[in-house]
Design a protein around this motif. Structure first.
Motif, mmCIF file in Angstrom:
data_model
loop_
_atom_site.group_PDB
_atom_site.id
_atom_site.type_symbol
_atom_site.label_atom_id
_atom_site.label_comp_id
_atom_site.label_asym_id
_atom_site.label_seq_id
_atom_site.Cartn_x
_atom_site.Cartn_y
_atom_site.Cartn_z
ATOM 1 N N VAL A 152 0.833 -1.207 0.000
ATOM 2 C CA VAL A 152 0.000 0.000 0.000
ATOM 3 C C VAL A 152 0.864 1.253 0.000
ATOM 4 O O VAL A 152 0.598 2.208 -0.738
ATOM 5 C CB VAL A 152 -0.947 -0.003 1.226
ATOM 6 C CG1 VAL A 152 -1.640 1.357 1.383
ATOM 7 C CG2 VAL A 152 -1.995 -1.110 1.087
ATOM 8 N N PHE A 153 1.919 1.250 0.820
ATOM 9 C CA PHE A 153 2.779 2.444 0.913
ATOM 10 C C PHE A 153 3.660 2.603 -0.325
ATOM 11 O O PHE A 153 3.603 3.606 -1.031
ATOM 12 C CB PHE A 153 3.651 2.377 2.166
ATOM 13 C CG PHE A 153 4.532 3.585 2.349
ATOM 14 C CD1 PHE A 153 4.051 4.710 2.993
ATOM 15 C CD2 PHE A 153 5.828 3.607 1.849
ATOM 16 C CE1 PHE A 153 4.851 5.841 3.152
ATOM 17 C CE2 PHE A 153 6.632 4.727 1.996
ATOM 18 C CZ PHE A 153 6.146 5.841 2.642
ATOM 19 N N PHE A 154 4.478 1.595 -0.606
ATOM 20 C CA PHE A 154 5.428 1.700 -1.720
ATOM 21 C C PHE A 154 4.751 1.542 -3.078
ATOM 22 O O PHE A 154 5.292 1.986 -4.096
ATOM 23 C CB PHE A 154 6.543 0.660 -1.563
ATOM 24 C CG PHE A 154 7.438 0.906 -0.388
ATOM 25 C CD1 PHE A 154 8.340 1.955 -0.392
ATOM 26 C CD2 PHE A 154 7.347 0.113 0.743
ATOM 27 C CE1 PHE A 154 9.166 2.206 0.702
ATOM 28 C CE2 PHE A 154 8.162 0.346 1.841
ATOM 29 C CZ PHE A 154 9.073 1.393 1.819
ATOM 30 N N GLY A 155 3.570 0.927 -3.081
ATOM 31 C CA GLY A 155 2.856 0.739 -4.338
ATOM 32 C C GLY A 155 2.456 2.035 -5.006
ATOM 33 O O GLY A 155 2.195 2.068 -6.212
ATOM 34 N N ARG A 156 2.428 3.121 -4.244
ATOM 35 C CA ARG A 156 2.103 4.429 -4.815
ATOM 36 C C ARG A 156 3.084 4.814 -5.919
ATOM 37 O O ARG A 156 2.725 5.562 -6.833
ATOM 38 C CB ARG A 156 2.157 5.500 -3.720
ATOM 39 C CG ARG A 156 0.987 5.476 -2.779
ATOM 40 C CD ARG A 156 -0.242 5.981 -3.452
ATOM 41 N NE ARG A 156 -1.442 5.715 -2.673
ATOM 42 C CZ ARG A 156 -2.660 5.834 -3.150
ATOM 43 N NH1 ARG A 156 -2.821 6.199 -4.420
ATOM 44 N NH2 ARG A 156 -3.713 5.595 -2.420
ATOM 45 N N PHE A 157 4.296 4.286 -5.850
ATOM 46 C CA PHE A 157 5.332 4.669 -6.814
ATOM 47 C C PHE A 157 5.404 3.720 -8.007
ATOM 48 O O PHE A 157 6.270 3.857 -8.863
ATOM 49 C CB PHE A 157 6.691 4.729 -6.107
ATOM 50 C CG PHE A 157 6.755 5.800 -5.050
ATOM 51 C CD1 PHE A 157 7.159 7.089 -5.374
ATOM 52 C CD2 PHE A 157 6.385 5.530 -3.735
ATOM 53 C CE1 PHE A 157 7.203 8.092 -4.407
ATOM 54 C CE2 PHE A 157 6.435 6.518 -2.759
ATOM 55 C CZ PHE A 157 6.845 7.799 -3.095
ATOM 56 N N PHE A 158 4.478 2.754 -8.067
ATOM 57 C CA PHE A 158 4.420 1.814 -9.191
ATOM 58 C C PHE A 158 3.006 1.836 -9.771
ATOM 59 O O PHE A 158 2.029 1.631 -9.046
ATOM 60 C CB PHE A 158 4.770 0.399 -8.736
ATOM 61 C CG PHE A 158 6.142 0.282 -8.128
ATOM 62 C CD1 PHE A 158 7.249 0.038 -8.919
ATOM 63 C CD2 PHE A 158 6.314 0.428 -6.759
ATOM 64 C CE1 PHE A 158 8.518 -0.074 -8.360
ATOM 65 C CE2 PHE A 158 7.575 0.324 -6.191
ATOM 66 C CZ PHE A 158 8.680 0.080 -6.995
ATOM 67 N N ALA A 159 2.905 2.075 -11.076
ATOM 68 C CA ALA A 159 1.606 2.303 -11.707
ATOM 69 C C ALA A 159 0.601 1.194 -11.420
ATOM 70 O O ALA A 159 -0.526 1.448 -11.006
ATOM 71 C CB ALA A 159 1.787 2.477 -13.212
ATOM 72 N N LEU A 160 0.980 -0.068 -11.623
ATOM 73 C CA LEU A 160 0.033 -1.164 -11.443
ATOM 74 C C LEU A 160 -0.340 -1.357 -9.977
ATOM 75 O O LEU A 160 -1.516 -1.536 -9.648
ATOM 76 C CB LEU A 160 0.618 -2.460 -12.015
ATOM 77 C CG LEU A 160 0.806 -2.485 -13.537
ATOM 78 C CD1 LEU A 160 1.443 -3.796 -13.978
ATOM 79 C CD2 LEU A 160 -0.533 -2.287 -14.247
#
Length: 209
Positions: free
Chosen positions: A115-123
């Motif tokens: 949830v946190f780091f996923g902000r920096f990856f489009a998918l």
């Protein structure tokens, strides 16, 4: 992959015409799973703030609000209907419920990182919130990580465009960020896939002995 008709020129036109609403809705819709390039929308907002057409703080607030609200909606979509949907997909691709439960458990162990780091990856930016809902992560815990991730991502993107947009063109900035995002996504896939592949080989070797 974003919709073809939503080009950089279209996004700039929408931002000029609708201002802060264009930025807020663009990011909100991407987080709801609609293939709108939220990263580009954010960069355009920061670029316009850097050229004094919009306020930096209002653009940043719009980006954070759109990401947080969109993520929360995605969470509840996953929480309320995501698991039955995954079971139907599993039947189509002949993935057993036991296997899906195992995947669900593994994701729940790393859900907050996603949830946190996923902000920096489009998918991951699109799917992390619904998956957190499917994994039945407590909403209060999800909300804190969602807010922290959204704030970090929006601050980086808006600030980058605010300052970099003064020395390079918006087109070049968007191209560089897109190339970096693709490279980061490939690295992420490798980090996840290679250990799984090695583990699978070890299991097959052990079974063959």
């Amino acid at each position: 992959m974003s919709l073809e008709f939503i080009s950089l020129e279209n996004i700039q036109e929408f931002a000029h015409q609708y201002g802060y609403w264009a930025i807020f809705l663009g990011i909100l819709l991407e987080n709801l799973g609609i293939p709108i390039p939220g990263e580009t929308v954010t960069l355009v907002g920061g670029f316009l703030a850097g050229s004094d057409e919009l306020s930096y703080w209002l653009v940043l607030g719009d980006a954070v609000a759109g990401a947080v609200i969109g993520g929360a909606c995605g969470y509840w979509i996953g929480k309320l209907g995501g698991w039955p949907f995954l079971l139907q997909i599993g039947k189509i691709f002949r993935i057993s419920e036991e296997k899906l439960l195992n995947i669900k458990e593994q994701f729940s162990q790393n859900a907050m990182k996603a949830v946190f780091f996923g902000r920096f990856f489009a998918l991951l930016r699109i799917f992390a919130a619904p998956l957190a809902g499917i994994a039945e992560i407590p909403f209060q815990k999800f909300f804190l990580y969602n807010l922290a991730g959204a704030t970090s991502w929006a601050t980086v993107m808006v600030t980058l465009a605010f300052f970099a947009g003064r020395v390079i063109s918006l087109e070049q900035l968007v191209a560089w960020v897109s190339q970096f995002a693709i490279a980061a996504l490939l690295i992420l896939v490798a980090v996840i896939a290679i250990p799984l592949w090695l583990e699978s080989r070890q299991v097959k070797r052990a079974a063959g002995e």
